[in-house]
Design a protein around this motif. Structure first.
Motif, PDB file in Angstrom:
ATOM      1  N   ARG A  23     -19.784 -51.877 -90.252  1.00 52.76           N
ATOM      2  CA  ARG A  23     -18.554 -52.621 -89.632  1.00 52.76           C
ATOM      3  C   ARG A  23     -17.416 -51.520 -90.077  1.00 52.76           C
ATOM      4  NH1 ARG A  23     -18.568 -59.135 -90.540  1.00 52.76           N
ATOM      5  NH2 ARG A  23     -20.686 -59.178 -89.881  1.00 52.76           N
ATOM      6  N   LEU A  24     -16.831 -51.007 -88.927  1.00 52.78           N
ATOM      7  CA  LEU A  24     -15.745 -50.007 -89.372  1.00 52.78           C
ATOM      8  C   LEU A  24     -14.221 -50.984 -89.076  1.00 52.78           C
ATOM      9  CD1 LEU A  24     -15.079 -47.025 -89.185  1.00 52.78           C
ATOM     10  CD2 LEU A  24     -14.780 -47.124 -86.755  1.00 52.78           C
ATOM     11  N   TYR A  25     -13.579 -50.932 -90.422  1.00 49.98           N
ATOM     12  CA  TYR A  25     -12.441 -52.006 -90.305  1.00 49.98           C
ATOM     13  C   TYR A  25     -11.074 -50.850 -90.013  1.00 49.98           C
ATOM     14  CZ  TYR A  25     -15.352 -55.365 -92.392  1.00 49.98           C
ATOM     15  OH  TYR A  25     -16.174 -56.327 -92.639  1.00 49.98           O
ATOM     16  N   TRP A  26     -10.093 -51.793 -89.522  1.00 49.29           N
ATOM     17  CA  TRP A  26      -8.786 -51.394 -89.185  1.00 49.29           C
ATOM     18  C   TRP A  26      -7.969 -50.794 -90.612  1.00 49.29           C
ATOM     19  CZ3 TRP A  26      -4.094 -53.346 -90.297  1.00 49.29           C
ATOM     20  CH2 TRP A  26      -2.853 -52.707 -89.825  1.00 49.29           C
ATOM     21  N   GLY A  27      -8.199 -51.886 -91.767  1.00 49.80           N
ATOM     22  CA  GLY A  27      -7.718 -51.757 -92.613  1.00 49.80           C
ATOM     23  C   GLY A  27      -8.415 -51.369 -93.970  1.00 49.80           C
ATOM     24  N   SER A  28      -7.685 -50.836 -95.146  1.00 53.28           N
ATOM     25  CA  SER A  28      -8.683 -50.457 -96.325  1.00 53.28           C
ATOM     26  C   SER A  28      -9.119 -51.572 -97.147  1.00 53.28           C
ATOM     27  CB  SER A  28      -7.727 -49.575 -97.292  1.00 53.28           C
ATOM     28  OG  SER A  28      -6.668 -50.457 -97.519  1.00 53.28           O
ATOM     29  N   SER A  29     -10.138 -51.369 -97.726  1.00 55.21           N
ATOM     30  CA  SER A  29     -10.694 -52.456 -98.493  1.00 55.21           C
ATOM     31  C   SER A  29     -11.412 -53.463 -97.629  1.00 55.21           C
ATOM     32  CB  SER A  29      -9.984 -52.815 -99.522  1.00 55.21           C
ATOM     33  OG  SER A  29      -9.854 -51.976-100.558  1.00 55.21           O
ATOM     34  N   TYR A  30     -11.868 -53.166 -96.384  1.00 55.72           N
ATOM     35  CA  TYR A  30     -12.535 -53.923 -95.521  1.00 55.72           C
ATOM     36  C   TYR A  30     -11.522 -55.222 -95.109  1.00 55.72           C
ATOM     37  CZ  TYR A  30     -15.848 -51.807 -98.465  1.00 55.72           C
ATOM     38  OH  TYR A  30     -16.422 -51.039 -99.580  1.00 55.72           O
ATOM     39  N   THR A  31     -10.545 -54.768 -94.461  1.00 57.06           N
ATOM     40  CA  THR A  31      -9.363 -55.811 -94.334  1.00 57.06           C
ATOM     41  C   THR A  31      -9.097 -55.493 -92.777  1.00 57.06           C
ATOM     42  OG1 THR A  31      -7.606 -54.359 -94.910  1.00 57.06           O
ATOM     43  CG2 THR A  31      -8.358 -56.105 -96.266  1.00 57.06           C
ATOM     44  N   GLY A  32      -8.678 -56.553 -92.046  1.00 54.96           N
ATOM     45  CA  GLY A  32      -8.322 -56.588 -90.670  1.00 54.96           C
ATOM     46  C   GLY A  32      -9.614 -56.439 -89.715  1.00 54.96           C
ATOM     47  N   ALA A  33      -9.227 -56.281 -88.449  1.00 56.85           N
ATOM     48  CA  ALA A  33     -10.108 -56.448 -87.294  1.00 56.85           C
ATOM     49  C   ALA A  33     -11.194 -55.147 -87.541  1.00 56.85           C
ATOM     50  CB  ALA A  33      -9.535 -56.354 -86.097  1.00 56.85           C
ATOM     51  N   TYR A  34     -12.158 -55.282 -86.946  1.00 52.66           N
ATOM     52  CA  TYR A  34     -13.484 -54.507 -87.120  1.00 52.66           C
ATOM     53  C   TYR A  34     -14.465 -54.191 -85.748  1.00 52.66           C
ATOM     54  CZ  TYR A  34     -16.353 -58.667 -88.062  1.00 52.66           C
ATOM     55  OH  TYR A  34     -17.028 -59.674 -87.855  1.00 52.66           O
ATOM     56  N   PHE A  35     -14.806 -53.279 -85.852  1.00 55.49           N
ATOM     57  CA  PHE A  35     -15.731 -52.653 -84.695  1.00 55.49           C
ATOM     58  C   PHE A  35     -17.048 -52.229 -85.200  1.00 55.49           C
ATOM     59  CE2 PHE A  35     -17.615 -49.011 -82.403  1.00 55.49           C
ATOM     60  CZ  PHE A  35     -17.654 -49.509 -80.962  1.00 55.49           C
ATOM     61  N   CYS A  36     -18.058 -52.730 -84.686  1.00 56.72           N
ATOM     62  CA  CYS A  36     -19.804 -52.592 -85.058  1.00 56.72           C
ATOM     63  C   CYS A  36     -20.260 -51.509 -84.493  1.00 56.72           C
ATOM     64  CB  CYS A  36     -20.404 -53.978 -84.896  1.00 56.72           C
ATOM     65  SG  CYS A  36     -19.844 -55.363 -85.840  1.00 56.72           S
ATOM     66  N   ILE A  37     -21.122 -50.820 -85.227  1.00 53.65           N
ATOM     67  CA  ILE A  37     -21.834 -49.468 -84.974  1.00 53.65           C
ATOM     68  C   ILE A  37     -23.197 -49.888 -85.071  1.00 53.65           C
ATOM     69  CG2 ILE A  37     -22.147 -47.132 -85.057  1.00 53.65           C
ATOM     70  CD1 ILE A  37     -19.226 -46.852 -86.450  1.00 53.65           C
ATOM     71  N   PRO A  38     -23.976 -50.064 -84.252  1.00 54.96           N
ATOM     72  CA  PRO A  38     -25.466 -50.176 -84.344  1.00 54.96           C
ATOM     73  C   PRO A  38     -26.040 -49.031 -85.109  1.00 54.96           C
ATOM     74  CG  PRO A  38     -24.859 -50.669 -82.204  1.00 54.96           C
ATOM     75  CD  PRO A  38     -23.663 -49.963 -82.897  1.00 54.96           C
ATOM     76  N   PRO A  39     -27.414 -49.266 -85.432  1.00 55.20           N
ATOM     77  CA  PRO A  39     -28.073 -48.147 -86.089  1.00 55.20           C
ATOM     78  C   PRO A  39     -28.424 -47.224 -85.380  1.00 55.20           C
ATOM     79  CG  PRO A  39     -29.133 -50.403 -86.603  1.00 55.20           C
ATOM     80  CD  PRO A  39     -27.959 -50.664 -85.707  1.00 55.20           C
ATOM     81  N   GLY A  40     -28.349 -45.866 -85.400  1.00 54.19           N
ATOM     82  CA  GLY A  40     -28.545 -44.884 -84.626  1.00 54.19           C
ATOM     83  C   GLY A  40     -27.424 -44.497 -83.712  1.00 54.19           C
ATOM     84  N   TYR A  41     -26.412 -45.172 -83.622  1.00 54.00           N
ATOM     85  CA  TYR A  41     -25.185 -44.851 -82.800  1.00 54.00           C
ATOM     86  C   TYR A  41     -24.294 -43.784 -83.142  1.00 54.00           C
ATOM     87  CZ  TYR A  41     -27.081 -47.683 -78.906  1.00 54.00           C
ATOM     88  OH  TYR A  41     -27.703 -48.115 -77.748  1.00 54.00           O
ATOM     89  N   GLY A  42     -23.713 -42.870 -82.311  1.00 55.56           N
ATOM     90  CA  GLY A  42     -22.646 -42.326 -82.544  1.00 55.56           C
ATOM     91  C   GLY A  42     -21.468 -42.303 -81.640  1.00 55.56           C
ATOM     92  N   TYR A  43     -20.229 -42.315 -81.909  1.00 58.98           N
ATOM     93  CA  TYR A  43     -19.411 -42.405 -80.982  1.00 58.98           C
ATOM     94  C   TYR A  43     -18.178 -41.508 -80.952  1.00 58.98           C
ATOM     95  CZ  TYR A  43     -21.202 -47.138 -80.002  1.00 58.98           C
ATOM     96  OH  TYR A  43     -22.177 -48.190 -79.675  1.00 58.98           O
ATOM     97  N   GLY A  44     -17.666 -40.731 -79.992  1.00 60.05           N
ATOM     98  CA  GLY A  44     -16.727 -39.994 -80.100  1.00 60.05           C
ATOM     99  C   GLY A  44     -15.565 -40.119 -79.199  1.00 60.05           C
ATOM    100  N   GLN A  45     -14.362 -39.859 -79.515  1.00 60.34           N
ATOM    101  CA  GLN A  45     -13.194 -40.264 -78.675  1.00 60.34           C
ATOM    102  C   GLN A  45     -13.178 -39.729 -77.321  1.00 60.34           C
ATOM    103  OE1 GLN A  45      -9.581 -38.309 -80.113  1.00 60.34           O
ATOM    104  NE2 GLN A  45      -8.162 -40.182 -79.271  1.00 60.34           N
ATOM    105  N   ALA A  46     -13.633 -38.613 -77.238  1.00 57.36           N
ATOM    106  CA  ALA A  46     -13.874 -37.835 -75.832  1.00 57.36           C
ATOM    107  C   ALA A  46     -14.875 -38.704 -74.820  1.00 57.36           C
ATOM    108  CB  ALA A  46     -14.415 -36.416 -75.843  1.00 57.36           C
ATOM    109  N   THR A  47     -16.097 -39.311 -75.410  1.00 54.50           N
ATOM    110  CA  THR A  47     -17.138 -39.856 -74.661  1.00 54.50           C
ATOM    111  C   THR A  47     -16.714 -41.411 -74.442  1.00 54.50           C
ATOM    112  OG1 THR A  47     -18.420 -39.929 -76.533  1.00 54.50           O
ATOM    113  CG2 THR A  47     -18.783 -38.031 -74.994  1.00 54.50           C
ATOM    114  N   SER A  48     -16.144 -41.910 -75.502  1.00 49.15           N
ATOM    115  CA  SER A  48     -15.836 -43.308 -75.522  1.00 49.15           C
ATOM    116  C   SER A  48     -14.429 -43.470 -76.073  1.00 49.15           C
ATOM    117  CB  SER A  48     -16.701 -44.138 -76.606  1.00 49.15           C
ATOM    118  OG  SER A  48     -18.199 -43.747 -76.512  1.00 49.15           O
TER     119      SER A  48
END
Length: 147
Positions: free
Chosen positions: A91-116
């Motif tokens: 769970r990748l969070y907008w805020g520090s200490s796991y606060t705010g909205a989040y985005f989920c990254i499944p196992p084995g996945y990588g994302y880049g700004q250029a491709t996604s």
């Protein structure tokens, strides 16, 4: 030009160490899973983020209440955790200490700004950061189950 070359080097690092059984690194990166379809093919137990200002890599085995030098500078992220029940998603969070909205990254996945480029903090409607781009906006991450 420096940012583009730094991005390409980091993208090759993200994709290059585990692109087995795919037609090309670019195809694997676009698909999100550089491991060739197996979520654990390149598992090393870590979550990675790359700093878009200088190309340095940040990595964690456990939870990260801040992303250190990658806080609000991430332009690549990757989840290479080991299989476990309820603890191999990020769970990748907008805020520090796991606060705010989040985005989920499944196992084995990588994302880049250029491709996604259109990935947003899409979990936690009504929380700070909801709907904002994950790129250059992530501040913390923790392991979780599927989300």
């Amino acid at each position: 030009m420096r940012r583009i070359s730094t991005y390409l080097i980091a993208l090759m690092a993200l994709v290059g160490f585990a692109v087995l059984g795919t037609s090309s690194p670019a195809a694997a990166a676009a698909a999100g899973n550089p491991c060739g379809g197996s979520p654990y093919a390149c598992a090393d137990g870590k979550f990675y983020a790359w700093n878009g200002d200088n190309g340095s890599r940040c990595e964690w085995v456990g939870n990260a209440p801040t992303l250190g030098s990658c806080t609000n500078k991430n332009y690549l992220v990757g989840n290479y955790g080991y299989p476990c029940s309820g603890c191999d998603w990020i769970r990748l969070y907008w805020g520090s200490s796991y606060t705010g909205a989040y985005f989920c990254i499944p196992p084995g996945y990588g994302y880049g700004q250029a491709t996604s480029p259109n990935l947003t903090f899409n979990k936690g409607s009504g929380l700070a950061g909801y709907g904002e781009s994950i790129w250059y906006n992530a501040a913390s991450a923790r392991w979780s189950g599927p989300c």
